[in-house]
Design a protein around this motif. Structure first.
Motif, mmCIF file in Angstrom:
data_model
loop_
_atom_site.group_PDB
_atom_site.id
_atom_site.type_symbol
_atom_site.label_atom_id
_atom_site.label_comp_id
_atom_site.label_asym_id
_atom_site.label_seq_id
_atom_site.Cartn_x
_atom_site.Cartn_y
_atom_site.Cartn_z
ATOM 1 N N ALA A 366 7.133 8.655 4.156
ATOM 2 C CA ALA A 366 7.582 7.501 3.374
ATOM 3 C C ALA A 366 6.402 6.684 2.876
ATOM 4 C CB ALA A 366 8.507 6.633 4.235
ATOM 5 N N ALA A 367 5.384 6.520 3.720
ATOM 6 C CA ALA A 367 4.210 5.748 3.316
ATOM 7 C C ALA A 367 3.450 6.442 2.201
ATOM 8 C CB ALA A 367 3.298 5.532 4.520
ATOM 9 N N LEU A 368 3.451 7.799 2.217
ATOM 10 C CA LEU A 368 2.708 8.567 1.208
ATOM 11 C C LEU A 368 3.559 8.917 -0.006
ATOM 12 C CD1 LEU A 368 0.837 11.045 3.603
ATOM 13 C CD2 LEU A 368 -0.129 9.056 2.427
ATOM 14 N N HIS A 369 4.878 8.653 0.091
ATOM 15 C CA HIS A 369 5.810 8.985 -0.999
ATOM 16 C C HIS A 369 5.819 10.495 -1.265
ATOM 17 C CE1 HIS A 369 6.092 4.678 -1.729
ATOM 18 N NE2 HIS A 369 4.776 4.630 -1.848
ATOM 19 N N VAL A 370 5.829 11.259 -0.166
ATOM 20 C CA VAL A 370 5.918 12.717 -0.281
ATOM 21 C C VAL A 370 7.011 13.199 0.657
ATOM 22 C CG1 VAL A 370 3.472 12.958 -0.875
ATOM 23 C CG2 VAL A 370 4.176 13.104 1.524
ATOM 24 N N HIS A 371 7.327 14.460 0.606
ATOM 25 C CA HIS A 371 8.349 15.065 1.483
ATOM 26 C C HIS A 371 7.753 15.272 2.873
ATOM 27 C CE1 HIS A 371 11.290 17.959 3.027
ATOM 28 N NE2 HIS A 371 12.106 17.491 2.068
ATOM 29 N N PRO A 372 8.536 15.092 3.931
ATOM 30 C CA PRO A 372 8.013 15.322 5.290
ATOM 31 C C PRO A 372 7.395 16.707 5.460
ATOM 32 C CG PRO A 372 10.126 14.207 5.410
ATOM 33 C CD PRO A 372 9.914 14.549 3.975
ATOM 34 N N GLN A 373 7.956 17.727 4.766
ATOM 35 C CA GLN A 373 7.381 19.054 4.901
ATOM 36 C C GLN A 373 5.954 19.098 4.351
ATOM 37 O OE1 GLN A 373 8.807 21.409 6.625
ATOM 38 N NE2 GLN A 373 7.022 22.742 6.343
ATOM 39 N N THR A 374 5.692 18.273 3.319
ATOM 40 C CA THR A 374 4.339 18.207 2.773
ATOM 41 C C THR A 374 3.377 17.630 3.808
ATOM 42 O OG1 THR A 374 5.221 17.866 0.548
ATOM 43 C CG2 THR A 374 2.925 17.239 0.909
ATOM 44 N N VAL A 375 3.855 16.612 4.556
ATOM 45 C CA VAL A 375 3.033 16.030 5.605
ATOM 46 C C VAL A 375 2.728 17.082 6.670
ATOM 47 C CG1 VAL A 375 2.947 14.285 7.426
ATOM 48 C CG2 VAL A 375 3.905 13.709 5.201
ATOM 49 N N ARG A 376 3.754 17.859 7.054
ATOM 50 C CA ARG A 376 3.539 18.886 8.093
ATOM 51 C C ARG A 376 2.536 19.930 7.608
ATOM 52 N NH1 ARG A 376 9.268 18.233 8.275
ATOM 53 N NH2 ARG A 376 9.929 17.177 10.223
ATOM 54 N N TYR A 377 2.636 20.294 6.351
ATOM 55 C CA TYR A 377 1.719 21.282 5.788
ATOM 56 C C TYR A 377 0.283 20.758 5.814
ATOM 57 C CZ TYR A 377 -0.650 24.111 2.265
ATOM 58 O OH TYR A 377 -1.551 24.909 1.620
ATOM 59 N N ARG A 378 0.113 19.489 5.388
ATOM 60 C CA ARG A 378 -1.239 18.903 5.382
ATOM 61 C C ARG A 378 -1.796 18.787 6.793
ATOM 62 N NH1 ARG A 378 -0.907 13.750 1.180
ATOM 63 N NH2 ARG A 378 -0.248 14.912 -0.688
ATOM 64 N N LEU A 379 -0.953 18.359 7.746
ATOM 65 C CA LEU A 379 -1.419 18.195 9.128
ATOM 66 C C LEU A 379 -1.833 19.527 9.738
ATOM 67 C CD1 LEU A 379 1.088 15.543 10.542
ATOM 68 C CD2 LEU A 379 -1.368 15.270 10.222
#
Length: 419
Positions: A366-379
Protein backbone atom coordinates in the motif's frame (compact mmCIF):
# COMPACT_ATOMS: atom_id res chain seq x y z
CA UNK A 1 21.07 76.43 18.03
CA UNK A 2 18.23 78.97 17.98
CA UNK A 3 18.39 81.80 20.57
CA UNK A 4 14.81 83.14 20.71
CA UNK A 5 15.51 85.05 23.95
CA UNK A 6 17.84 87.37 22.02
CA UNK A 7 14.80 88.93 20.31
CA UNK A 8 13.33 90.17 23.59
CA UNK A 9 14.41 93.74 24.62
CA UNK A 10 17.13 93.58 27.28
CA UNK A 11 15.19 95.75 29.76
CA UNK A 12 12.31 93.22 29.93
CA UNK A 13 14.23 90.75 32.07
CA UNK A 14 15.20 93.36 34.65
CA UNK A 15 11.60 94.61 34.83
CA UNK A 16 10.14 91.13 35.23
CA UNK A 17 12.56 89.81 37.85
CA UNK A 18 10.94 91.44 40.96
CA UNK A 19 7.46 90.57 39.69
CA UNK A 20 8.31 86.87 39.47
CA UNK A 21 9.18 86.49 43.14
CA UNK A 22 7.43 83.43 44.49
CA UNK A 23 7.07 81.85 41.07
CA UNK A 24 9.35 78.96 42.09
CA UNK A 25 6.96 77.93 44.86
CA UNK A 26 3.99 78.32 42.53
CA UNK A 27 5.57 76.09 39.87
CA UNK A 28 6.52 73.41 42.40
CA UNK A 29 3.01 73.40 43.85
CA UNK A 30 1.47 73.01 40.38
CA UNK A 31 3.82 70.15 39.47
CA UNK A 32 3.09 68.32 42.72
CA UNK A 33 -0.63 68.79 42.22
CA UNK A 34 -0.79 67.73 38.56
CA UNK A 35 1.94 65.06 38.19
CA UNK A 36 1.37 62.05 40.42
CA UNK A 37 5.04 61.02 40.52
CA UNK A 38 5.89 64.33 42.21
CA UNK A 39 3.06 64.33 44.75
CA UNK A 40 5.24 63.82 47.80
CA UNK A 41 6.55 65.99 50.68
CA UNK A 42 9.37 68.40 49.81
CA UNK A 43 11.80 66.80 52.23
CA UNK A 44 15.32 65.45 51.92
CA UNK A 45 17.13 65.21 48.61
CA UNK A 46 13.89 65.27 46.62
CA UNK A 47 12.79 68.61 48.04
CA UNK A 48 16.24 70.16 47.66
CA UNK A 49 16.68 69.02 44.08
CA UNK A 50 13.29 70.10 42.76
CA UNK A 51 13.51 73.49 44.49
CA UNK A 52 17.01 74.18 43.20
CA UNK A 53 16.13 72.91 39.71
CA UNK A 54 13.14 75.20 39.29
CA UNK A 55 14.93 78.17 40.85
CA UNK A 56 18.02 77.81 38.64
CA UNK A 57 15.93 77.34 35.48
CA UNK A 58 13.84 80.41 36.25
CA UNK A 59 16.86 82.60 37.05
CA UNK A 60 18.73 81.47 33.96
CA UNK A 61 15.76 82.29 31.72
CA UNK A 62 15.49 85.85 33.07
CA UNK A 63 19.26 86.31 32.68
CA UNK A 64 19.16 85.23 29.03
CA UNK A 65 16.47 87.70 27.94
CA UNK A 66 17.93 90.27 25.53
CA UNK A 67 21.26 88.43 25.14
CA UNK A 68 22.48 86.86 21.92
CA UNK A 69 24.07 83.94 23.77
CA UNK A 70 23.55 80.19 23.59
CA UNK A 71 21.92 78.37 26.47
CA UNK A 72 25.36 77.36 27.70
CA UNK A 73 26.18 74.39 29.88
CA UNK A 74 23.21 72.04 30.01
CA UNK A 75 24.89 69.42 32.19
CA UNK A 76 22.78 70.41 35.17
CA UNK A 77 19.61 69.51 33.27
CA UNK A 78 21.15 66.35 31.86
CA UNK A 79 22.10 65.33 35.41
CA UNK A 80 18.55 66.11 36.53
CA UNK A 81 17.23 63.62 33.95
CA UNK A 82 19.65 60.98 35.18
CA UNK A 83 18.65 61.55 38.79
CA UNK A 84 14.97 61.34 37.93
CA UNK A 85 15.59 57.93 36.34
CA UNK A 86 17.50 56.74 39.41
CA UNK A 87 14.60 57.87 41.60
CA UNK A 88 12.32 55.65 39.55
CA UNK A 89 10.30 58.37 37.83
CA UNK A 90 9.27 57.78 34.25
CA UNK A 91 10.23 59.82 31.22
CA UNK A 92 6.57 60.73 30.78
CA UNK A 93 6.47 62.09 34.35
CA UNK A 94 9.60 64.17 33.75
CA UNK A 95 8.19 65.66 30.55
CA UNK A 96 4.85 66.33 32.21
CA UNK A 97 6.60 68.20 35.00
CA UNK A 98 8.29 70.47 32.46
CA UNK A 99 4.98 71.08 30.66
CA UNK A 100 3.14 71.96 33.87
CA UNK A 101 5.99 74.23 34.92
CA UNK A 102 5.96 76.01 31.56
CA UNK A 103 2.22 76.67 31.68
CA UNK A 104 2.47 77.98 35.23
CA UNK A 105 5.38 80.24 34.31
CA UNK A 106 3.54 81.65 31.29
CA UNK A 107 0.41 82.38 33.31
CA UNK A 108 2.53 84.24 35.89
CA UNK A 109 4.30 86.21 33.14
CA UNK A 110 1.02 87.09 31.44
CA UNK A 111 -0.49 88.44 34.62
CA UNK A 112 2.49 90.64 35.52
CA UNK A 113 2.25 94.43 35.33
CA UNK A 114 5.25 94.60 32.99
CA UNK A 115 3.79 92.09 30.54
CA UNK A 116 0.46 93.96 30.33
CA UNK A 117 2.36 97.04 29.24
CA UNK A 118 4.37 95.32 26.52
CA UNK A 119 3.46 95.75 22.84
CA UNK A 120 2.10 92.60 21.14
CA UNK A 121 5.31 91.91 19.18
CA UNK A 122 7.34 91.82 22.41
CA UNK A 123 4.77 89.56 24.07
CA UNK A 124 5.08 87.19 21.13
CA UNK A 125 8.88 87.27 21.37
CA UNK A 126 8.70 86.61 25.13
CA UNK A 127 6.44 83.59 24.58
CA UNK A 128 8.76 82.27 21.88
CA UNK A 129 11.73 82.76 24.19
CA UNK A 130 10.09 80.88 27.08
CA UNK A 131 8.92 77.91 25.06
CA UNK A 132 12.21 77.70 23.13
CA UNK A 133 14.17 77.81 26.39
CA UNK A 134 12.05 75.08 28.02
CA UNK A 135 12.35 72.95 24.89
CA UNK A 136 16.14 73.04 25.09
CA UNK A 137 16.44 72.26 28.80
CA UNK A 138 13.79 69.54 28.49
CA UNK A 139 15.80 67.97 25.68
CA UNK A 140 18.89 67.94 27.90
CA UNK A 141 16.97 66.25 30.74
CA UNK A 142 15.43 63.71 28.37
CA UNK A 143 18.91 62.90 27.05
CA UNK A 144 20.14 62.38 30.61
CA UNK A 145 17.18 60.13 31.42
CA UNK A 146 17.72 58.12 28.22
CA UNK A 147 21.46 57.79 28.90
CA UNK A 148 20.72 56.40 32.36
CA UNK A 149 18.15 54.01 30.90
CA UNK A 150 20.65 52.78 28.29
CA UNK A 151 23.33 52.38 30.93
CA UNK A 152 21.01 50.43 33.19
CA UNK A 153 19.77 48.28 30.31
CA UNK A 154 23.32 47.59 29.14
CA UNK A 155 24.42 46.67 32.64
CA UNK A 156 21.38 44.45 33.12
CA UNK A 157 21.96 42.72 29.79
CA UNK A 158 25.61 42.15 30.72
CA UNK A 159 24.48 40.44 33.94
CA UNK A 160 21.95 38.35 32.03
CA UNK A 161 24.62 37.40 29.51
CA UNK A 162 26.74 36.16 32.43
CA UNK A 163 23.76 34.20 33.79
CA UNK A 164 23.14 32.49 30.44
CA UNK A 165 26.79 31.47 30.24
CA UNK A 166 26.65 30.20 33.82
CA UNK A 167 23.54 28.10 33.15
CA UNK A 168 25.22 26.62 30.05
CA UNK A 169 28.37 25.68 31.97
CA UNK A 170 29.35 22.02 32.37
CA UNK A 171 29.97 20.80 34.96
CA UNK A 172 27.13 22.93 36.33
CA UNK A 173 27.79 25.75 38.78
CA UNK A 174 26.70 25.47 42.39
CA UNK A 175 23.03 26.27 43.01
CA UNK A 176 23.95 29.11 45.37
CA UNK A 177 26.09 30.77 42.68
CA UNK A 178 23.35 30.44 40.08
CA UNK A 179 20.81 32.00 42.45
CA UNK A 180 23.19 34.86 43.26
CA UNK A 181 23.86 35.66 39.58
CA UNK A 182 20.16 35.33 38.76
CA UNK A 183 19.27 37.81 41.49
CA UNK A 184 21.88 40.26 40.15
CA UNK A 185 20.35 39.84 36.68
CA UNK A 186 16.86 40.55 37.99
CA UNK A 187 15.65 37.12 36.88
CA UNK A 188 13.64 34.67 38.98
CA UNK A 189 14.85 31.11 38.44
CA UNK A 190 11.92 29.09 37.06
CA UNK A 191 11.09 25.52 38.02
CA UNK A 192 11.47 24.49 34.39
CA UNK A 193 13.36 25.96 31.48
CA UNK A 194 14.62 25.14 28.00
CA UNK A 195 17.42 26.38 25.78
CA UNK A 196 16.63 28.02 22.46
CA UNK A 197 19.46 28.43 19.94
CA UNK A 198 18.74 31.29 17.55
CA UNK A 199 20.35 34.28 15.89
CA UNK A 200 19.47 37.71 17.35
CA UNK A 201 18.90 36.01 20.68
CA UNK A 202 18.50 39.19 22.76
CA UNK A 203 15.88 40.55 20.36
CA UNK A 204 13.98 37.25 20.46
CA UNK A 205 14.11 37.09 24.27
CA UNK A 206 12.51 40.53 24.47
CA UNK A 207 9.44 39.06 22.78
CA UNK A 208 9.14 36.04 25.07
CA UNK A 209 7.79 36.08 28.64
CA UNK A 210 10.43 35.77 31.37
CA UNK A 211 13.24 34.88 28.95
CA UNK A 212 16.91 35.88 29.12
CA UNK A 213 19.47 35.74 26.34
CA UNK A 214 23.05 36.17 25.23
CA UNK A 215 24.23 36.88 21.68
CA UNK A 216 27.03 34.34 21.68
CA UNK A 217 29.45 33.46 18.91
CA UNK A 218 28.58 31.92 16.47
CA UNK A 219 24.89 31.80 17.42
CA UNK A 220 22.86 33.21 20.29
CA UNK A 221 21.23 31.40 23.17
CA UNK A 222 17.91 32.11 24.90
CA UNK A 223 16.89 30.54 28.19
CA UNK A 224 13.11 30.22 28.06
CA UNK A 225 10.90 29.92 31.11
CA UNK A 226 8.49 27.01 30.85
CA UNK A 227 5.14 27.27 32.61
CA UNK A 228 4.67 29.40 35.72
CA UNK A 229 7.72 31.17 37.16
CA UNK A 230 8.48 29.79 40.60
CA UNK A 231 11.09 28.13 42.74
CA UNK A 232 13.13 25.46 40.98
CA UNK A 233 12.30 21.89 41.87
CA UNK A 234 8.82 22.54 43.29
CA UNK A 235 6.62 21.51 40.38
CA UNK A 236 5.98 17.94 41.48
CA UNK A 237 6.70 16.74 37.93
CA UNK A 238 8.69 13.60 37.19
CA UNK A 239 12.31 14.29 36.32
CA UNK A 240 14.65 11.53 35.26
CA UNK A 241 18.14 10.96 36.69
CA UNK A 242 19.68 12.93 33.84
CA UNK A 243 17.52 15.97 34.59
CA UNK A 244 15.31 15.54 31.54
CA UNK A 245 11.58 15.54 32.20
CA UNK A 246 9.84 12.20 31.92
CA UNK A 247 6.66 13.70 30.45
CA UNK A 248 7.45 14.56 26.79
CA UNK A 249 5.34 17.72 26.40
CA UNK A 250 4.65 19.27 29.83
CA UNK A 251 4.50 22.79 28.48
CA UNK A 252 1.44 22.45 26.26
CA UNK A 253 0.88 23.81 22.73
CA UNK A 254 0.37 27.42 23.85
CA UNK A 255 3.97 27.64 25.04
CA UNK A 256 5.32 26.56 21.65
CA UNK A 257 2.97 28.96 19.89
CA UNK A 258 4.41 31.85 21.93
CA UNK A 259 7.93 30.79 20.99
CA UNK A 260 7.04 30.61 17.30
CA UNK A 261 5.47 34.06 17.51
CA UNK A 262 8.59 35.44 19.19
CA UNK A 263 10.83 33.90 16.53
CA UNK A 264 8.98 35.31 13.57
CA UNK A 265 10.80 34.00 10.49
CA UNK A 266 14.02 33.15 12.33
CA UNK A 267 15.30 29.57 12.39
CA UNK A 268 15.80 28.11 15.86
CA UNK A 269 16.34 24.87 17.76
CA UNK A 270 14.63 24.19 21.08
CA UNK A 271 16.32 21.95 23.61
CA UNK A 272 14.52 19.66 26.07
CA UNK A 273 12.68 20.97 29.12
CA UNK A 274 14.82 20.57 32.25
CA UNK A 275 15.18 21.95 35.74
CA UNK A 276 17.73 24.78 36.20
CA UNK A 277 20.37 22.43 37.62
CA UNK A 278 20.45 20.62 34.26
CA UNK A 279 20.19 23.64 31.97
CA UNK A 280 23.53 22.69 30.38
CA UNK A 281 21.95 19.51 28.99
CA UNK A 282 19.24 21.45 27.19
CA UNK A 283 21.86 23.91 25.91
CA UNK A 284 24.19 21.17 24.66
CA UNK A 285 21.42 19.31 22.86
CA UNK A 286 20.04 22.42 21.16
CA UNK A 287 23.52 23.53 20.11
CA UNK A 288 24.29 20.08 18.70
CA UNK A 289 21.11 20.15 16.61
CA UNK A 290 21.64 23.70 15.29
CA UNK A 291 24.07 22.89 12.41
CA UNK A 292 21.83 20.01 11.29
CA UNK A 293 18.82 22.32 11.24
CA UNK A 294 20.73 24.99 9.31
CA UNK A 295 21.79 22.36 6.77
CA UNK A 296 18.15 21.30 6.32
CA UNK A 297 18.74 17.78 7.67
CA UNK A 298 16.13 17.83 10.46
CA UNK A 299 13.12 18.79 8.34
CA UNK A 300 14.17 17.92 4.75
CA UNK A 301 12.09 19.75 2.17
CA UNK A 302 10.18 21.65 4.86
CA UNK A 303 10.06 25.36 5.66
CA UNK A 304 9.68 24.61 9.40
CA UNK A 305 11.64 27.28 11.29
CA UNK A 306 11.54 25.74 14.77
CA UNK A 307 13.11 22.34 15.37
CA UNK A 308 12.81 20.46 18.66
CA UNK A 309 16.08 18.68 19.36
CA UNK A 310 14.40 15.79 21.21
CA UNK A 311 12.47 14.84 18.09
CA UNK A 312 15.74 14.11 16.26
CA UNK A 313 17.77 12.05 18.73
CA UNK A 314 18.85 9.50 16.12
CA UNK A 315 20.14 12.26 13.83
CA UNK A 316 22.02 13.80 16.78
CA UNK A 317 23.49 10.42 17.74
CA UNK A 318 24.74 9.84 14.22
CA UNK A 319 26.03 13.40 13.84
CA UNK A 320 28.04 13.03 17.05
CA UNK A 321 30.15 10.31 15.38
CA UNK A 322 30.13 11.13 11.66
CA UNK A 323 32.84 8.62 10.75
CA UNK A 324 31.06 5.81 12.56
CA UNK A 325 27.79 6.85 10.93
CA UNK A 326 29.45 6.76 7.50
CA UNK A 327 30.83 3.29 8.18
CA UNK A 328 27.40 2.02 9.24
CA UNK A 329 25.84 3.49 6.11
CA UNK A 330 28.44 2.05 3.78
CA UNK A 331 28.30 -1.43 5.29
CA UNK A 332 24.51 -1.61 5.56
CA UNK A 333 23.73 -0.55 1.98
CA UNK A 334 26.73 -2.21 0.31
CA UNK A 335 24.59 -5.02 -1.18
CA UNK A 336 22.48 -2.40 -2.97
CA UNK A 337 25.62 -0.96 -4.59
CA UNK A 338 26.17 -4.27 -6.37
CA UNK A 339 22.80 -4.02 -8.15
CA UNK A 340 22.08 -2.08 -11.36
CA UNK A 341 21.11 1.55 -10.69
CA UNK A 342 17.37 1.05 -11.32
CA UNK A 343 17.19 -2.11 -9.27
CA UNK A 344 19.15 -0.47 -6.45
CA UNK A 345 16.75 2.49 -6.29
CA UNK A 346 13.70 0.16 -6.28
CA UNK A 347 15.38 -2.04 -3.69
CA UNK A 348 16.09 0.87 -1.35
CA UNK A 349 12.53 2.15 -1.68
CA UNK A 350 11.12 -1.33 -1.01
CA UNK A 351 13.36 -1.97 1.99
CA UNK A 352 12.48 1.39 3.52
CA UNK A 353 8.74 0.74 3.21
CA UNK A 354 9.06 -2.88 4.39
CA UNK A 355 11.06 -1.94 7.48
CA UNK A 356 8.66 0.93 8.26
CA UNK A 357 5.76 -1.56 8.01
CA UNK A 358 7.55 -4.02 10.33
CA UNK A 359 7.57 -6.68 7.62
CA UNK A 360 3.84 -6.44 6.76
CA UNK A 361 3.63 -7.20 3.03
CA UNK A 362 0.16 -5.69 2.58
CA UNK A 363 1.11 -2.43 4.31
CA UNK A 364 4.34 -2.29 2.31
CA UNK A 365 2.45 -2.73 -0.97
CA UNK A 366 0.00 0.00 0.00
CA UNK A 367 2.83 2.40 0.82
CA UNK A 368 4.51 1.66 -2.54
CA UNK A 369 1.23 1.60 -4.52
CA UNK A 370 2.08 -1.81 -5.98
CA UNK A 371 0.59 -5.31 -5.73
CA UNK A 372 1.67 -7.41 -2.71
CA UNK A 373 3.03 -10.03 -5.11
CA UNK A 374 5.37 -7.37 -6.51
CA UNK A 375 6.65 -6.73 -2.99
CA UNK A 376 7.25 -10.46 -2.48
CA UNK A 377 9.11 -10.67 -5.78
CA UNK A 378 11.34 -7.70 -4.90
CA UNK A 379 12.04 -9.04 -1.39
CA UNK A 380 13.07 -12.37 -2.83
CA UNK A 381 15.70 -10.61 -4.92
CA UNK A 382 16.81 -8.52 -1.96
CA UNK A 383 17.21 -11.60 0.22
CA UNK A 384 19.53 -13.00 -2.40
CA UNK A 385 21.54 -9.74 -2.35
CA UNK A 386 21.61 -9.34 1.44
CA UNK A 387 21.93 -12.98 2.38
CA UNK A 388 20.69 -13.58 5.92
CA UNK A 389 20.91 -9.93 6.95
CA UNK A 390 17.18 -9.30 6.43
CA UNK A 391 16.36 -12.01 8.97
CA UNK A 392 18.97 -10.93 11.53
CA UNK A 393 17.54 -8.39 14.09
CA UNK A 394 20.82 -6.52 14.56
CA UNK A 395 21.52 -6.31 10.83
CA UNK A 396 17.93 -5.20 10.16
CA UNK A 397 18.27 -2.43 12.76
CA UNK A 398 21.53 -1.29 11.19
CA UNK A 399 19.91 -1.24 7.76
CA UNK A 400 16.88 0.68 9.05
CA UNK A 401 19.17 3.31 10.57
CA UNK A 402 21.24 3.56 7.39
CA UNK A 403 18.16 4.02 5.21
CA UNK A 404 17.02 6.91 7.40
CA UNK A 405 20.35 8.65 7.05
CA UNK A 406 21.05 11.25 4.38
CA UNK A 407 24.37 10.87 2.63
CA UNK A 408 24.78 14.60 3.43
CA UNK A 409 24.99 13.67 7.12
CA UNK A 410 28.10 11.67 6.38
CA UNK A 411 29.64 14.26 4.05
CA UNK A 412 32.18 15.34 6.67
CA UNK A 413 33.44 11.80 7.26
CA UNK A 414 36.28 10.17 5.41
CA UNK A 415 35.34 7.22 3.16
CA UNK A 416 35.73 3.81 4.81
CA UNK A 417 39.07 2.14 4.29
CA UNK A 418 39.38 -0.82 1.97
CA UNK A 419 39.73 -4.19 3.72
Amino acid sequence: MDRPWSRVPSWVGAALRPELAGTTDEIIAAVRAEVADYARPLTGRFGTRITEGVSVALGQFIDLLGRDEPLGDTRVYRALGQLEHREGRTLAALQSAYQVGTRTMWRRLGSSTTARQLPPEVIFSLAEALFGYIEQITAASVTGWADEEASRAGSLQARRHALVELLARHPPAAAAEVERVAAAAGWVLPARLAALVVEDAVAVAARLPAAIAADLDPVGLVIVTVGVVGTAGRTGQTVGPNGLRADPAPEGPGWLDRIRTGLGVRRAVLGPVVDPAHAHRSVARAQAAWPLHVAGLLHPGSDETLARADEHLLALLLAAEPQLAADIYERAVAPLRALPAGAAARGEETLRAWLDAHGDITATAAALHVHPQTVRYRLAGLRDAFGGALDDPAARLELAVALRMSTDACAGAEPPSEA
